[in-house]
Write a protein that holds these residues in place. Structure first.
Motif, PDB file in Angstrom:
ATOM      1  N   ILE A  34      -9.515  -0.789   3.859  1.00 23.08           N
ATOM      2  CA  ILE A  34      -8.644  -1.945   3.683  1.00 23.08           C
ATOM      3  C   ILE A  34      -8.992  -2.895   4.823  1.00 23.08           C
ATOM      4  O   ILE A  34      -8.797  -2.573   5.993  1.00 23.08           O
ATOM      5  CB  ILE A  34      -7.160  -1.545   3.729  1.00 23.08           C
ATOM      6  CG1 ILE A  34      -6.854  -0.532   2.631  1.00 23.08           C
ATOM      7  CG2 ILE A  34      -6.271  -2.780   3.551  1.00 23.08           C
ATOM      8  CD1 ILE A  34      -5.440  -0.013   2.649  1.00 23.08           C
ATOM      9  N   PHE A  62       0.841  -1.202   0.000  1.00 17.58           N
ATOM     10  CA  PHE A  62       0.000   0.000   0.000  1.00 17.58           C
ATOM     11  C   PHE A  62       0.874   1.250   0.000  1.00 17.58           C
ATOM     12  O   PHE A  62       0.602   2.217  -0.711  1.00 17.58           O
ATOM     13  CB  PHE A  62      -0.953   0.002   1.199  1.00 17.58           C
ATOM     14  CG  PHE A  62      -1.927   1.137   1.162  1.00 17.58           C
ATOM     15  CD1 PHE A  62      -2.941   1.160   0.223  1.00 17.58           C
ATOM     16  CD2 PHE A  62      -1.800   2.210   2.021  1.00 17.58           C
ATOM     17  CE1 PHE A  62      -3.815   2.225   0.148  1.00 17.58           C
ATOM     18  CE2 PHE A  62      -2.672   3.281   1.950  1.00 17.58           C
ATOM     19  CZ  PHE A  62      -3.687   3.289   1.014  1.00 17.58           C
ATOM     20  N   PHE A  65      -5.171  -1.936  -5.121  1.00 16.99           N
ATOM     21  CA  PHE A  65      -5.071  -0.755  -4.241  1.00 16.99           C
ATOM     22  C   PHE A  65      -4.941   0.514  -5.077  1.00 16.99           C
ATOM     23  O   PHE A  65      -5.541   1.541  -4.781  1.00 16.99           O
ATOM     24  CB  PHE A  65      -3.854  -0.872  -3.314  1.00 16.99           C
ATOM     25  CG  PHE A  65      -4.058  -1.786  -2.129  1.00 16.99           C
ATOM     26  CD1 PHE A  65      -5.273  -1.829  -1.472  1.00 16.99           C
ATOM     27  CD2 PHE A  65      -3.025  -2.584  -1.668  1.00 16.99           C
ATOM     28  CE1 PHE A  65      -5.464  -2.656  -0.379  1.00 16.99           C
ATOM     29  CE2 PHE A  65      -3.198  -3.421  -0.576  1.00 16.99           C
ATOM     30  CZ  PHE A  65      -4.423  -3.458   0.068  1.00 16.99           C
TER      31      PHE A  65
END
Lengths: 250, 74
Positions: A122, A35, A195
């Protein structure tokens, strides 16, 4: 560096140098890394704000070098809503485990999704309460043994595991819903692309982004990290299928 | 023939989880069985450096981001 060689992969600069407290082989570390790689690649470090949950990832603010806010147990969605509404130009994400998002925070999560709040969830789903010692979570698989279900989860008395991504997919407010895993390099690379896609959708301001990560817990599952990755393939992924469930324009 | 690449592993932050070893397609990594780092973990090291193909699988899977991958310039 040896002569004639060049660096092709290194730790992203958006991760701090603090040593992570996670158990060896935990997918939390992998997800933090990819991420933060996305944040680095999109050059949004200065305007990203994260919300930490209560759970194993409670100290995520020590590792992610972006603005972070700690939330009360389960309330990360409410805090992220507030941050995004006050500072609409920021990229906001909440980083939550299954005890946080799918148990105590189910109401906040579903209503934030239903309102279409423009931030990224998330959701790290490892099917167990890792931090408190491996108790049964809403996402524990049928038959899975935990410290509070020593004979295995019984569907009749304890119900079936919650499929959060499938639950939020039909909601109008959700623009993007996907489930990824971190059990092998191919899935980790896929997770990184997802992502990135989710953050790009956040820039378009068209609804909530929800990304579930099928994760592991070698300590709670009482196995080695490598065995836990095999367990994800054999047990978790058949129940929690991977893929993109909803995306704009489709 | 020199290897296509090599990796550098930060010994003292490696937790010896073995994910890099399990995901290396050429088995050039191993856990150091006869030594430990300051935290008592059997850290990962290049047991067969000539086999490295710089695929980055080990670094992608490393939860503690201790692996840096280098590739031979073409």
């Amino acid at each position: 560096m040896r002569e004639g060689y060049e660096v092709i992969y290194q730790k992203p600069k958006t991760l701090t140098d603090n040593k992570m407290h996670y158990c060896p082989g935990c997918i939390h570390g992998i997800m933090h890394k990819i991420f933060m790689e996305v944040v680095e690649e999109m050059d949004i470090q200065e305007k990203t704000v994260g919300v930490c949950p209560v759970g194993c990832s409670v100290f995520a603010y020590d590792y992610m070098d972006v603005d972070m806010q700690e939330a009360a147990h389960g309330r990360a969605a409410a805090v992220a809503t507030a941050i995004k509404r006050m500072l609409p130009d920021r990229m906001v994400f909440s980083y939550q485990g299954d005890g946080d998002l799918a148990a105590i925070g189910t109401a906040e999560t579903l209503h934030a999704c239903n309102r279409g709040e423009n931030f990224l969830f998330i959701f790290i789903n490892n099917g167990i309460y890792g931090m408190t010692g491996g108790q049964m979570a809403p996402t524990t698989l049928n038959g899975q043994k935990t410290t509070t279900s020593p004979l295995g989860r019984d569907k009749k008395s304890m119900g079936s595991p919650l499929k959060m991504t499938e639950m939020v997919t039909p909601l109008d407010g959700v623009a993007f819903a996907a489930r990824v895993s971190g059990n092998n390099p191919a899935n980790v690379r896929k997770a990184k692309r997802i992502f990135r896609k989710a953050l790009e959708i956040q820039q378009q301001n068209i609804g909530t982004q929800f990304v579930e990560v099928v994760s592991n817990c070698p300590s709670g599952w009482k196995c080695t990290p490598v065995e836990s990755m095999d367990w994800i393939v054999e047990q978790s992924i058949p129940y929690y299928p991977l893929g993109i469930f909803k995306e704009p324009g489709k | 023939m020199p290897a296509k690449g090599y990796v550098e592993i930060l010994v003292d932050t490696c937790k010896g989880c073995g994910l890099c070893v399990a995901n290396c397609p050429t088995q050039c990594l191993a856990l150091k069985q006869d030594d430990t780092n300051v935290f008592g973990y059997h850290y990962s090291y290049m047991s067969d450096p000539d086999k490295c193909i710089a695929c980055m699988n080990c670094a992608v899977m490393c939860p503690d981001s201790v692996i840096t991958v280098y590739k031979k310039k073409s």
